[in-house]
Scaffold this motif. Structure first.
Motif, PDB file in Angstrom:
ATOM      1  N   SER A 286       0.813  -1.217   0.000  1.00 40.62           N
ATOM      2  CA  SER A 286       0.000   0.000   0.000  1.00 40.62           C
ATOM      3  C   SER A 286       0.848   1.269   0.000  1.00 40.62           C
ATOM      4  O   SER A 286       0.402   2.320  -0.472  1.00 40.62           O
ATOM      5  N   SER A 287       2.067   1.194   0.522  1.00 43.85           N
ATOM      6  CA  SER A 287       2.910   2.385   0.609  1.00 43.85           C
ATOM      7  C   SER A 287       4.355   1.966   0.837  1.00 43.85           C
ATOM      8  O   SER A 287       4.666   0.776   0.939  1.00 43.85           O
ATOM      9  N   GLY A 288       5.232   2.958   0.920  1.00 47.55           N
ATOM     10  CA  GLY A 288       6.617   2.722   1.307  1.00 47.55           C
ATOM     11  C   GLY A 288       7.393   1.850   0.343  1.00 47.55           C
ATOM     12  O   GLY A 288       7.187   1.857  -0.872  1.00 47.55           O
ATOM     13  N   LEU A 289       8.311   1.069   0.907  1.00 48.72           N
ATOM     14  CA  LEU A 289       9.186   0.223   0.091  1.00 48.72           C
ATOM     15  C   LEU A 289       8.388  -0.813  -0.681  1.00 48.72           C
ATOM     16  O   LEU A 289       8.707  -1.116  -1.830  1.00 48.72           O
ATOM     17  N   GLY A 290       7.334  -1.367  -0.061  1.00 47.10           N
ATOM     18  CA  GLY A 290       6.520  -2.361  -0.758  1.00 47.10           C
ATOM     19  C   GLY A 290       5.888  -1.800  -2.015  1.00 47.10           C
ATOM     20  O   GLY A 290       5.883  -2.447  -3.070  1.00 47.10           O
ATOM     21  N   ALA A 291       5.356  -0.587  -1.921  1.00 48.67           N
ATOM     22  CA  ALA A 291       4.744   0.048  -3.087  1.00 48.67           C
ATOM     23  C   ALA A 291       5.793   0.375  -4.151  1.00 48.67           C
ATOM     24  O   ALA A 291       5.569   0.151  -5.350  1.00 48.67           O
ATOM     25  N   ALA A 292       6.940   0.892  -3.718  1.00 43.15           N
ATOM     26  CA  ALA A 292       8.005   1.233  -4.662  1.00 43.15           C
ATOM     27  C   ALA A 292       8.507  -0.011  -5.389  1.00 43.15           C
ATOM     28  O   ALA A 292       8.763   0.017  -6.602  1.00 43.15           O
ATOM     29  N   LEU A 293       8.643  -1.111  -4.649  1.00 44.50           N
ATOM     30  CA  LEU A 293       9.123  -2.349  -5.259  1.00 44.50           C
ATOM     31  C   LEU A 293       8.091  -2.911  -6.233  1.00 44.50           C
ATOM     32  O   LEU A 293       8.439  -3.337  -7.343  1.00 44.50           O
ATOM     33  N   ALA A 294       6.826  -2.900  -5.833  1.00 42.96           N
ATOM     34  CA  ALA A 294       5.774  -3.400  -6.724  1.00 42.96           C
ATOM     35  C   ALA A 294       5.750  -2.621  -8.030  1.00 42.96           C
ATOM     36  O   ALA A 294       5.650  -3.204  -9.121  1.00 42.96           O
ATOM     37  N   GLU A 295       5.850  -1.307  -7.950  1.00 42.86           N
ATOM     38  CA  GLU A 295       5.812  -0.481  -9.155  1.00 42.86           C
ATOM     39  C   GLU A 295       7.026  -0.731 -10.043  1.00 42.86           C
ATOM     40  O   GLU A 295       6.908  -0.779 -11.276  1.00 42.86           O
ATOM     41  N   ALA A 296       8.200  -0.915  -9.432  1.00 39.75           N
ATOM     42  CA  ALA A 296       9.408  -1.178 -10.220  1.00 39.75           C
ATOM     43  C   ALA A 296       9.340  -2.541 -10.896  1.00 39.75           C
ATOM     44  O   ALA A 296       9.779  -2.705 -12.045  1.00 39.75           O
ATOM     45  N   VAL A 297       8.798  -3.523 -10.203  1.00 35.40           N
ATOM     46  CA  VAL A 297       8.668  -4.873 -10.769  1.00 35.40           C
ATOM     47  C   VAL A 297       7.659  -4.864 -11.921  1.00 35.40           C
ATOM     48  O   VAL A 297       7.890  -5.476 -12.972  1.00 35.40           O
ATOM     49  N   LEU A 298       6.545  -4.171 -11.727  1.00 37.57           N
ATOM     50  CA  LEU A 298       5.544  -4.081 -12.788  1.00 37.57           C
ATOM     51  C   LEU A 298       6.107  -3.345 -14.011  1.00 37.57           C
ATOM     52  O   LEU A 298       5.806  -3.701 -15.155  1.00 37.57           O
ATOM     53  N   ALA A 299       6.920  -2.330 -13.773  1.00 38.01           N
ATOM     54  CA  ALA A 299       7.476  -1.530 -14.867  1.00 38.01           C
ATOM     55  C   ALA A 299       8.376  -2.354 -15.774  1.00 38.01           C
ATOM     56  O   ALA A 299       8.542  -2.014 -16.959  1.00 38.01           O
ATOM     57  N   ARG A 300       8.948  -3.418 -15.262  1.00 41.06           N
ATOM     58  CA  ARG A 300       9.826  -4.227 -16.109  1.00 41.06           C
ATOM     59  C   ARG A 300       9.103  -5.414 -16.736  1.00 41.06           C
ATOM     60  O   ARG A 300       9.730  -6.251 -17.377  1.00 41.06           O
ATOM     61  N   GLY A 301       7.790  -5.490 -16.528  1.00 43.12           N
ATOM     62  CA  GLY A 301       6.988  -6.493 -17.218  1.00 43.12           C
ATOM     63  C   GLY A 301       6.659  -7.732 -16.426  1.00 43.12           C
ATOM     64  O   GLY A 301       6.047  -8.671 -16.970  1.00 43.12           O
ATOM     65  N   ASP A 302       7.030  -7.787 -15.155  1.00 45.85           N
ATOM     66  CA  ASP A 302       6.723  -8.945 -14.330  1.00 45.85           C
ATOM     67  C   ASP A 302       5.319  -8.836 -13.744  1.00 45.85           C
ATOM     68  O   ASP A 302       4.637  -7.818 -13.866  1.00 45.85           O
ATOM     69  N   VAL A 303       4.901  -9.903 -13.092  1.00 40.79           N
ATOM     70  CA  VAL A 303       3.589  -9.978 -12.453  1.00 40.79           C
ATOM     71  C   VAL A 303       3.775  -9.782 -10.956  1.00 40.79           C
ATOM     72  O   VAL A 303       4.720 -10.311 -10.363  1.00 40.79           O
ATOM     73  N   VAL A 304       2.881  -9.030 -10.329  1.00 47.39           N
ATOM     74  CA  VAL A 304       2.945  -8.816  -8.884  1.00 47.39           C
ATOM     75  C   VAL A 304       1.610  -9.189  -8.249  1.00 47.39           C
ATOM     76  O   VAL A 304       0.554  -8.684  -8.642  1.00 47.39           O
ATOM     77  N   ILE A 305       1.679 -10.076  -7.281  1.00 51.06           N
ATOM     78  CA  ILE A 305       0.560 -10.338  -6.381  1.00 51.06           C
ATOM     79  C   ILE A 305       0.877  -9.555  -5.115  1.00 51.06           C
ATOM     80  O   ILE A 305       1.848  -9.847  -4.427  1.00 51.06           O
ATOM     81  N   GLY A 306       0.089  -8.540  -4.847  1.00 50.20           N
ATOM     82  CA  GLY A 306       0.364  -7.679  -3.702  1.00 50.20           C
ATOM     83  C   GLY A 306      -0.686  -7.850  -2.623  1.00 50.20           C
ATOM     84  O   GLY A 306      -1.880  -7.939  -2.912  1.00 50.20           O
ATOM     85  N   THR A 307      -0.253  -7.919  -1.377  1.00 44.76           N
ATOM     86  CA  THR A 307      -1.208  -8.032  -0.283  1.00 44.76           C
ATOM     87  C   THR A 307      -1.444  -6.664   0.351  1.00 44.76           C
ATOM     88  O   THR A 307      -0.528  -5.858   0.496  1.00 44.76           O
TER      89      THR A 307
END
Length: 280
Positions: free
Chosen positions: A14-35
Motif C-alpha cells: 500500500s505504501s513505502g518500500l513495498g509500493a516502490a518495489l511493486a511499481e518497479a517490478v511491474l514496470a519491467r513487465g513482471d507480475v505482482v501479487i500484492g497483499t
C-alpha cells in the motif's frame, strides 16, 4: 506479458518500500501479487497494471488465512518465483513497558506472518527448482535498537529464518536475501507503521523515550530513496550469486561492519573461556 516474466508476491504494497518495489517490478513487465489490509485499496493497486497487478486482502496476523491465501495465489498464477516478506510495523517501547499482547501482536505480524507466507510459497519453488525469498528486515535485524526490543526481536527472528532456509533449501534452487534497510523516506516512522506501548516508565526516558521522540523528528527527513532501494532489491534477485545479506543505506552498511568488528574482538577476548569447557 513476456513469456519469461516472473511472478512476485509482495506483502504490504500500500505504501513505502513495498509500493516502490511493486511499481518497479511491474514496470519491467513482471507480475505482482500484492497483499493489502484494506478492501478499498485493492482496486487501486490492480489499476497500476491491469492483468499483471493482482491484489489480495490479507492480515498477516491470521496464520491460517495467510497459508490459504498465499497458497491459492501461487496455484492460480503457476507458482511464486519471488516472495518478498515486506509487511510489518515497529513497536516502540522499552522491554519493561511492553505488554504481552503488544509483544505477541508484533511477532504475529513481523515474524509469523512472514513464516506462513514463506511456507505457502515454497512448494511451487521446490517444484520448479527455482525461487527467491526476500526478507525485508532492518538494521534492527543485526543490532538491537534501544526502545524497540520487540521490533528488534522480530527482525532478528526473520534474519535467522532466512539464513537457515538458505542452508536448507539452497540445493533445491531456492535463494534467500535478507535486506536490512536503513532510514528510507517512507511513512514507516509515522501513522500505522509505528505503534507505541501504552505503558511508559520515566526511568526509560533517555532510551525508549528518546527513540519515541526521534521517530517523529525523523519522519519525512530520511535521506534513503525507496525507489533506489527497490531497484537494488531487483538487482539482487537478478544476480547469479545473490547476497544473503544486503544492507541498504550507508548507515546500515557502517553499522553492520561495526557490529561484526566488535563481535570478532569480543570472541577473541573470550576465546580461552569459550574453548576451555571441554572434558579433560
Amino acid at each position: 506479458m513476456a513469456a519469461n516474466a516472473r511472478t512476485w508476491l509482495i506483502t504490504g504494497v500500500s505504501s513505502g518500500l513495498g509500493a516502490a518495489l511493486a511499481e518497479a517490478v511491474l514496470a519491467r513487465g513482471d507480475v505482482v501479487i500484492g497483499t493489502l489490509r484494506q478492501k478499498e485499496q485493492l482496486a487501486e493497486f490492480e489499476a497500476l497494471k491491469p492483468g499483471r497487478a493482482h491484489a489480495v486482502q490479507l492480515d498477516l496476523r491470521d496464520y491460517g488465512r495467510v497459508l490459504e491465501v498465499v497458497g491459492r495465489a501461487a496455484e492460480q498464477h503457476g507458482g511464486v518465483d519471488v516472495l518478498v516478506n515486506n509487511a510489518g510495523y515497529g513497536l516502540a517501547g522499552a522491554l519493561e513497558e511492553v505488554s504481552e499482547s503488544e509483544a505477541r501482536e508484533q511477532m504475529e505480524t513481523n515474524f509469523f506472518g512472514a513464516l506462513a507466507a514463506t511456507q505457502a510459497a515454497l512448494p511451487s519453488m521446490r517444484r520448479k527448482r527455482w525461487g527467491h525469498v526476500v526478507n525485508i528486515t532492518s538494521m534492527a535485524g543485526f543490532m538491537g535498537i534501544p526502545g524497540m526490543p520487540l521490533y528488534s526481536a522480530s527482525k532478528f527472528a526473520l534474519e535467522g529464518l532466512g539464513v537457515a532456509l538458505a542452508a536448507e533449501a539452497g540445493s533445491l534452487g531456492i535463494r534467500v536475501t535478507n535486506v536490512e534497510p536503513g532510514a528510507l523516506r517512507t511513512r514507516w516512522a509515522s501513522g500505522n507503521a509505528i505503534v507505541r506501548s501504552q505503558r511508559v516508565l520515566d526511568d526509560y526516558q533517555n532510551t525508549a523515550g528518546a527513540v519515541r521522540s526521534g521517530l517523529a523528528k525523523m519522519d519525512g527527513r530520511q535521506d534513503g530513496d525507496p525507489v533506489k532501494a527497490a531497484l537494488a532489491i531487483i538487482e539482487a534477485v537478478d544476480a547469479e550469486q545473490p547476497p544473503l545479506h544486503l544492507p541498504l543505506h550507508p548507515s546500515a552498511l557502517s553499522a553492520y561492519r561495526d557490529v561484526l568488528g566488535k563481535t570478532l574482538e569480543q570472541l577473541e577476548e573470550w576465546r580461552d573461556v569459550s574453548e576451555g569447557i571441554l572434558y579433560d
